[in-house]
Enzyme design. Structure first.
Site, PDB file in Angstrom:
ATOM      1  CG  ASN A  95      -1.843   1.132   1.322  1.00  0.00           C
ATOM      2  OD1 ASN A  95      -1.837   2.020   0.455  1.00  0.00           O
ATOM      3  ND2 ASN A  95      -2.654   1.162   2.364  1.00  0.00           N
ATOM      4  NE  ARG A 118      -6.426   1.177   0.075  1.00  0.00           N
ATOM      5  CZ  ARG A 118      -6.792   1.685   1.231  1.00  0.00           C
ATOM      6  NH1 ARG A 118      -6.004   1.578   2.284  1.00  0.00           N
ATOM      7  NH2 ARG A 118      -7.952   2.287   1.352  1.00  0.00           N
ATOM      8  CG  HIS A 134     -12.624   3.705   2.897  1.00  0.00           C
ATOM      9  ND1 HIS A 134     -13.259   4.823   3.395  1.00  0.00           N
ATOM     10  CD2 HIS A 134     -11.310   3.863   3.194  1.00  0.00           C
ATOM     11  CE1 HIS A 134     -12.375   5.618   3.967  1.00  0.00           C
ATOM     12  NE2 HIS A 134     -11.184   5.057   3.863  1.00  0.00           N
ATOM     13  NE  ARG A 138      -8.815  12.313   3.179  1.00  0.00           N
ATOM     14  CZ  ARG A 138      -8.883  10.995   2.971  1.00  0.00           C
ATOM     15  NH1 ARG A 138      -9.939  10.487   2.367  1.00  0.00           N
ATOM     16  NH2 ARG A 138      -7.923  10.204   3.376  1.00  0.00           N
ATOM     17  CD  GLU A 190      -8.549  -0.867   4.219  1.00  0.00           C
ATOM     18  OE1 GLU A 190      -7.839  -0.722   5.247  1.00  0.00           O
ATOM     19  OE2 GLU A 190      -9.045   0.087   3.598  1.00  0.00           O
TER      20      GLU A 190
END
Ligand code: ADP
Length: 392
Positions: A9, A95, A183, A241, A379
């Site tokens: 990732n 990813r 996600h 964010r 993940e």
């Protein structure tokens, strides 16, 4: 010798990695998990074993040195060869944030796919170029190692068309300006895992509350709606964010307040969210222990938006059979879970306070009309699974 799958990732300043055994078990078995951080300024390297115990660390790179993605990957591969001689890495799964409209599942990387995915960089400028830099670097370092891309958008490609469309002119929609959702690897993992806990559940909302946060409505294991849209900035307020915001604010800031594109990007992605609202921190733990009223207000806004979107996603599902919390805040903060669930009595949700404090997995009371679960996401495991499938 055991075969292993390397999961990568890659971000702007870090590369997270994990190695899983390439066996037949449904859930791939983790061997090690690590990261190289501070690539641009002050690199540090750390690896943990499957039990989460630190087994190696290196901090002393010459001060101020910067590592490219290629140098960091070379270091990681050398480390694996040297310290994990019993496991031979036979493939790498990456990813990749954006698969666009075309890539609705994991895919083996070749020159054509790499070129395609690089074209999507403008849709995810903060992530995609770094994902792709790692892929290109690894292809140079280990040209014979098969590489697979696993997308954060792919799980959401099942969303009905009405959920994907903005009310924009057709030409813009057709050129790819639409709601994608992110996600996805986390949601897919939860969708696979949930039947172990609750086989009867059909309509579920999953709240992935981490430093990036979003929520997803899943029906029969498939995504039908999510709070993130064209980019990862939409939906819930996050660590830094904004979350969803009237786009008129952006026009106003550019027209009347002298913001240019770069300043807007920094504002939306880096300076807002919990950090901007609180002026204290982007970390929920800091906010929950702070006595600053702005920190408390930032938490209030976060909880309120989770509630608001839960209502919207429940409507999209025509009802709700289960609510799942996951990711850093969702898995670790009984207080946030409690504050959300205490306002869901209208849905018949009732928490079991002790189970909530203990982190579940089931945190709703026996007489709750809708069960509430805490399910840790994974993940990396999902990426290893996809990589294994694509290669077979
Ligand atoms: P990401 O993968 O998006 O970087 P994580 O899912 O690891 O994020 O979540 C990180 C966030 O989880 C941290 O910023 C922190 O706010 C939150 N977090 C972790 N532990 C706790 C806790 N015990 N209580 C509240 N928040 C927590």
């Amino acid at each position: 010798m055991e075969q292993g799958i390397l999961v990568i990732n890659a971000g702007s300043s870090s590369i997270k990695f994990a190695v899983f055994g390439n066996g037949d078990s449904l859930e791939p078995e983790l061997r090690v998990k690590g990261q190289m951080e501070g690539l641009a300024s002050d690199p540090s390297f750390q690896v943990k074993n499957a039990e989460g115990r630190k087994i190696d660390q290196r901090d002393e790179w010459p001060h101020g040195s910067a590592l490219s993605h290629a140098s960091a990957l070379r270091y990681i591969l050398d480390w694996l060869r040297e310290k994990m001689g019993q496991t031979q890495v036979v493939a790498a799964g990456h990813r990749v944030v954006h698969g666009g409209l075309v890539y609705d599942r994991a895919v083996r990387l070749d020159a054509r796919v790499i070129a395609d995915l690089e074209q999507l960089a403008p849709l995810a400028p903060l992530h995609q170029p770094h994902n792709m830099a790692a892929i290109r670097a690894l292809a140079e370092i280990a040209p014979d190692l098969p590489q697979v891309a696993c997308f954060d958008t792919a799980f959401h490609r099942t969303q009905p068309r009405v959920a994907q469309l903005f009310a924009l002119p057709r030409a813009l929609l057709d050129s790819g300006v639409r709601r994608y959702g992110f996600h996805g690897l986390s949601y897919e993992y939860i969708a696979h895992k949930l039947p172990d806990y609750a086989p009867e559940v059909k309509r579920v909302v999953v709240a992935h509350l981490g430093s990036g946060a979003s929520m997803c409505a899943i029906r029969d294991g498939k995504s039908i709606e999510s709070t993130m849209g064209f980019t990862t900035v939409d939906g819930l307020p996050m660590g830094t964010r904004t979350g969803g915001m009237d786009p008129g604010v952006v026009l106003y800031l550019m027209q009347d307040r002298g913001y240019d594109v770069k300043a807007i990007e920094k504002l939306l992605y880096k300076e807002s969210g919990l950090l901007g609202l609180s002026g204290v921190s982007n970390d929920m733990r800091d906010l929950l222990t702070s006595t600053d009223p702005h920190a408390a207000e930032a938490v209030d806004v976060f909880v309120y938006q989770v509630l608001k979107y839960l209502g919207a996603l429940t409507a999209a599902l025509d009802g709700l059979d289960a609510l799942v919390f996951t990711a850093g805040i969702g898995e670790n903060s009984p207080e946030i879970r409690e504050r959300v669930c205490s306002r869901l009595e209208w849905l018949g949700i009732r928490l079991d306070q002790t189970a909530n404090q203990q982190g579940g997995p089931r945190i709703s009371a026996v007489d709750s009309a809708i069960p509430v679960w805490v399910i840790p996401t994974n993940e990396e495991s999902m990426i290893a699974r996809h990589t294994r499938q694509v290669l077979r």
